[in-house]
Design an enzyme around this catalytic site. Structure first.
Site, PDB file in Angstrom:
ATOM      1  CG  HIS A 124       5.533 -17.477  40.479  1.00  0.00           C
ATOM      2  ND1 HIS A 124       4.373 -17.122  40.797  1.00  0.00           N
ATOM      3  CD2 HIS A 124       5.926 -18.900  40.617  1.00  0.00           C
ATOM      4  CE1 HIS A 124       3.803 -18.295  41.322  1.00  0.00           C
ATOM      5  NE2 HIS A 124       4.764 -19.454  41.266  1.00  0.00           N
ATOM      6  CG  ASP A 197       9.277 -13.401  43.558  1.00  0.00           C
ATOM      7  OD1 ASP A 197       9.454 -14.120  44.660  1.00  0.00           O
ATOM      8  OD2 ASP A 197       8.538 -13.810  42.739  1.00  0.00           O
ATOM      9  CD  GLN A 200      11.912 -21.076  43.597  1.00  0.00           C
ATOM     10  OE1 GLN A 200      12.831 -21.992  43.983  1.00  0.00           O
ATOM     11  NE2 GLN A 200      10.836 -21.424  43.476  1.00  0.00           N
ATOM     12  CE  LYS A 223       7.873 -20.753  46.333  1.00  0.00           C
ATOM     13  NZ  LYS A 223       7.619 -22.184  45.539  1.00  0.00           N
ATOM     14  CB  CYS A 361       3.439 -20.076  38.139  1.00  0.00           C
ATOM     15  SG  CYS A 361       2.075 -21.111  39.242  1.00  0.00           S
TER      16      CYS A 361
HETATM   17  N1  PLP Z   1       7.719 -16.111  43.261  1.00  0.00           N
HETATM   18  C1  PLP Z   1       8.574 -17.236  42.536  1.00  0.00           C
HETATM   19  C2  PLP Z   1       9.774 -16.967  42.062  1.00  0.00           C
HETATM   20  C3  PLP Z   1       8.194 -18.686  43.023  1.00  0.00           C
HETATM   21  O1  PLP Z   1       8.828 -19.489  42.677  1.00  0.00           O
HETATM   22  C4  PLP Z   1       6.811 -18.651  43.611  1.00  0.00           C
HETATM   23  C5  PLP Z   1       6.326 -19.920  43.860  1.00  0.00           C
HETATM   24  O2  PLP Z   1       6.622 -20.960  43.305  1.00  0.00           O
HETATM   25  C6  PLP Z   1       6.027 -17.420  43.997  1.00  0.00           C
HETATM   26  C7  PLP Z   1       6.521 -16.342  43.725  1.00  0.00           C
HETATM   27  C8  PLP Z   1       4.718 -17.798  44.846  1.00  0.00           C
HETATM   28  O3  PLP Z   1       5.208 -18.308  45.915  1.00  0.00           O
HETATM   29  P1  PLP Z   1       4.119 -18.790  47.068  1.00  0.00           P
HETATM   30  O4  PLP Z   1       3.002 -19.811  46.422  1.00  0.00           O
HETATM   31  O5  PLP Z   1       4.565 -19.293  48.321  1.00  0.00           O
HETATM   32  O6  PLP Z   1       3.276 -17.471  47.412  1.00  0.00           O
END
Ligand code: PLP
Length: 403
Positions: A124, A197, A200, A223, A361
């Site tokens: 992401h 990270d 998900q 999430k 993203c």
């Molecule tokens: N990392 C991953 C794999 C994601 O899917 C997301 C959000 O879609 C993020 C980071 C960013 O999360 P947040 O927008 O809740 O900070």
């Protein structure tokens, strides 16, 4: 999943009985954010009705009560992710802020020029850009057409400039569940720490940061059935003690003079200012919600929906799925012929089906496949076989309109 259990789960989500364009909502955008159960919604409401006070600093009962509620959730999260100490659990606004925190602080302490960060090609943007802002060169682990990482290539990326490995547990676009335990062990053989990270992952698979032996693990409340505006940065105590604070302000200090400031102990060193206490309380209820069903039950149910949806999609001529790794999570990215994903998403919305369209993203993933974006359906514990059937039949209906 047992139908009565599924019904009782759905009954806890008021939004699922709402109408969209005159049709019952079929919500399949859970990778973007999950819906919230009543326990989460009501806990925030009751916090503000009966417990609201600024935490840590008050001498009065209400402040003590709010502080206790906030700190109890820290312990709950510690148990949920298997951290050794609650001091290793830092509350943030979400995954993005968690990664920015680590990138900025880690870089200040450990970057020295010519610094490299190893990531996957399926990150992401929030696990790419913070490292670039910190001055790193990204070294990227490639993946094959199915969305499986090339671990030989990973091994070859380490060199004397490698400062950290920053990788996603589960890809939000491809659904790939990366072999992070193995990847962490490899990094540690090179003496390199690892940030995961987990945005998900936490709502869909068991996470035990101690068993994984990761150094940082980041995720978002929204999430995992919790509120927006709250997340977690888990960090190994020894590393958290080595890196400097991310933001300055109240609560993160021990002593301040105009000449010199000393910092508070963990985890407060990383929690400058007034946190979103009501949302943290809601996060605690989200953890309880997941634990009350059991992560294995959730994963099994979601996998069943994924398999059903995948079979249905594969039966549609011209449908192409992106991300077909074994054991993938319940994220289904696809295109239909040359139809623009946005058109597919808009037409599905008219039929009450909420899916996400675009690059999610993850622009480098789109570049990897040479596509502008995908349509993405993603499943959560409250989704049903009827949702999948509605999604597939809506797709059949919109096909003739896609040209
Ligand atoms: N990392 C991953 C794999 C994601 O899917 C997301 C959000 O879609 C993020 C980071 C960013 O999360 P947040 O927008 O809740 O900070």
């Amino acid at each position: 999943m047992d139908i009565s259990l599924l019904r009782s789960i759905r009954a806890q989500f008021p939004i699922l009985s709402s109408q969209i364009h005159g049709r019952e909502l079929v919500y399949l955008d859970n990778a973007a954010t999950t819906q919230k159960p009543l326990t989460v919604i009501e806990s925030i409401d009751s916090y503000y009705r009966g417990c609201n006070a600024n935490i840590h600093r008050g001498t009065y009962l209400l402040a003590a009560k709010a502080t206790e509620m906030y700190e109890n959730v820290r312990k709950q999260v510690q148990g949920f992710i298997g951290a050794r100490k609650s001091e290793e659990v830092v509350f943030t606004r979400g995954t993005t802020e968690s990664i920015n925190l680590v990138a900025a602080s880690f870089a200040k302490r450990f970057f020295s020029g010519n610094d490299e960060v190893i990531c996957t090609g399926m990150e992401h943007h929030s696990n790419i850009v913070p490292w670039q802002l910190a001055g790193a060169t990204m070294r990227v682990i490639p993946f094959n057409d199915s969305g499986v990482l090339d671990l030989d290539a990973y091994q070859d990326l380490f060199n004397k400039n490698t400062r950290i490995v920053a990788i996603c547990h589960v890809s939000n676009t491809l659904g790939t569940v990366n072999p992070i335990a193995e990847m962490i062990a490899i990094a540690h053989q090179h003496g390199v720490p690892v940030l995961i990270d987990g945005a998900q992952a936490v709502a869909h698979t068991k996470v035990d940061v101690s068993a994984l032996d990761c150094d940082f693990y980041c995720f978002s409340g929204h999430k995992m059935y919790g509120p927006m505006g709250v997340g977690v940065m888990y960090g190994r105590e020894q590393l958290l003690n080595q890196i400097p604070p991310y933001q300055g302000g109240g609560e993160m200090i021990e002593n301040v003079t105009f000449e010199h400031t000393t910092y508070n102990a963990l985890p407060y060193k990383f929690e400058a200012g007034t946190p979103s206490v009501g949302d943290v309380v809601g996060l605690g209820k989200a953890v309880e919600f997941i634990q009350s069903i059991g992560i294995d039950t959730i994963a099994k149910h979601e996998n069943h929906l994924l398999e059903t949806a995948t079979r249905g999609l594969n039966a549609i001529p011209d449908a192409k799925i992106f991300g077909t790794a074994d054991g993938k999570a319940a994220v289904l990215s696809f295109l239909i012929g040359s139809a623009h994903p946005y058109d597919v998403g808009t037409l599905l919305d008219q039929l009450g089906i909420a899916v996400r369209t675009g690059h999610h993203c993850t622009q480098p993933v789109m570049d990897r496949y040479g596509i502008p974006g995908t349509v993405r359906a993603s499943f959560a514990v409250y989704n049903t076989e009827e949702d999948v059937a509605a999604f597939l039949s809506a797709l059949e209906r919109v096909l003739p309109m896609l040209g």
